[in-house]
Scaffold this active site. Structure first.
Site, short mmCIF file in Angstrom:
data_model
loop_
_atom_site.label_atom_id
_atom_site.label_comp_id
_atom_site.label_asym_id
_atom_site.label_seq_id
_atom_site.Cartn_x
_atom_site.Cartn_y
_atom_site.Cartn_z
CG HIS A 191 53.31 -12.32 31.95
ND1 HIS A 191 52.73 -12.51 33.18
CD2 HIS A 191 52.51 -11.44 31.28
CE1 HIS A 191 51.60 -11.80 33.25
NE2 HIS A 191 51.45 -11.14 32.11
CB ILE A 206 53.54 -13.25 37.83
CG1 ILE A 206 53.03 -12.10 36.94
CG2 ILE A 206 54.18 -12.71 39.10
CD1 ILE A 206 51.94 -11.26 37.59
N GLY A 209 47.45 -14.24 34.05
CA GLY A 209 46.20 -14.66 34.67
C GLY A 209 45.37 -15.56 33.76
#
Length: 292
Positions: A191, A206, A209
């Site tokens: 991340h 990214i 989640g």
């Protein structure tokens, strides 16, 4: 290939946290509070501060435990498949929270396909009063073929209706959203580090989640709870695509009394990132039993 004996023998370290104002504010910032043109001051200002229910997802956990070398997993290629949260009592400021994690079902989708690993976490007070239960499914890409069961029980079987939603809310993320969120405990380099992201098959780092899930919880509280975070007591999501920091997340909801179905998408790309989501906004109706 997965070593089932090693996985079964591994004990995820237990953890203890305090739900204090600093950590509650940091969590709220990590899931994007304060970025949108809506009043979320009660999530960010210690006067009359309230705690987001999804903060339970980062309390009582040792962080991204699938990175543990004892497991031997190719952790950069692991994806978060599903996540559920059920609160039995509200998160309170000053609360000491104990957490323990148990690895459960493991599914083999076949050679060259993923393995699925389910884990459950119990959060409780020092006197063993149950606070929350969470479950998660990890997708270990390319780790199938070890000869296990081919399926596991999903966390939920939710589907969104095929008619227009009852309400929609767009919430932004910041370019540094994942950098903020990792300060809540998940330090997975996927991340923040471009090289790790590339090795995992992504063009750039990214968003976690669980950061997306926390952001969507803010949308649910806004759309379904009139801003009263204590009403959101259950939530389940199925992650279907990654979010890139800086994108806008559109949450669509379908309401049937206290039960909610929802879907979230990255508006700029038109990609669904959470599908078949479900939530309950009944609030807390009674004191719950002690942990068993």
């Amino acid at each position: 290939m997965l070593n089932l004996e090693r996985i079964r023998g591994y004990q995820v370290p237990s953890s203890q946290d305090i739900c204090d104002p600093r950590s509650a504010i940091l969590y709220a910032l990590g899931v994007g509070a304060g970025l949108a043109a809506i009043d979320e001051s009660r999530l960010l200002f210690e006067r009359d501060l309230i705690v987001l229910p999804t903060m339970a997802l980062v309390l009582g956990t040792p962080g991204f435990w699938p990175m543990a070398p004892e497991l031997g997993w190719d952790w950069p290629r692991i994806l978060h498949g599903e996540q559920s949260l059920r609160l039995h009592r509200p998160l309170e400021l000053g609360q000491i929270i104990h957490g323990r994690i148990e690895i459960g079902e493991i599914a083999d989708k076949g050679p060259g396909k993923p393995a699925l690993v389910k884990a459950k976490r119990i959060l409780s007070t020092p006197t063993d009063q149950l606070i929350a239960e969470t479950e998660e499914i990890w997708v270990l890409r390319g780790e199938g073929g070890f000869g296990g069961d081919r399926s596991l029980v999903p966390l939920a079987n939710g589907q969104c209706p095929d008619f227009p939603p009852d309400a929609v809310l767009d919430l932004p993320t910041a370019a540094n959203q994942a950098m903020l969120y990792r300060l809540t405990g998940d330090r997975n380099p996927l991340h923040i580090d471009a090289g790790t992201a590339a090795a995992a098959g992504f063009e750039r780092p990214i968003l976690h989640g669980l950061a997306t899930m926390g952001l969507v919880s803010r949308a649910l509280i806004r759309l379904c709870c009139d801003g009263d975070a204590s009403l959101l007591t259950r939530m389940h999501v199925r992650f279907t695509a990654p979010v890139f920091p800086g994108e806008t997340i559109r949450t669509e909801i379908w309401r049937d009394g206290d039960d909610i179905r929802f879907r979230a998408s990255a508006r700029e790309r038109g990609v669904v990132v959470i599908d078949g989501g479900s939530a309950c906004v009944r609030g807390f109706v009674k004191e719950q039993d002690e942990v068993t």
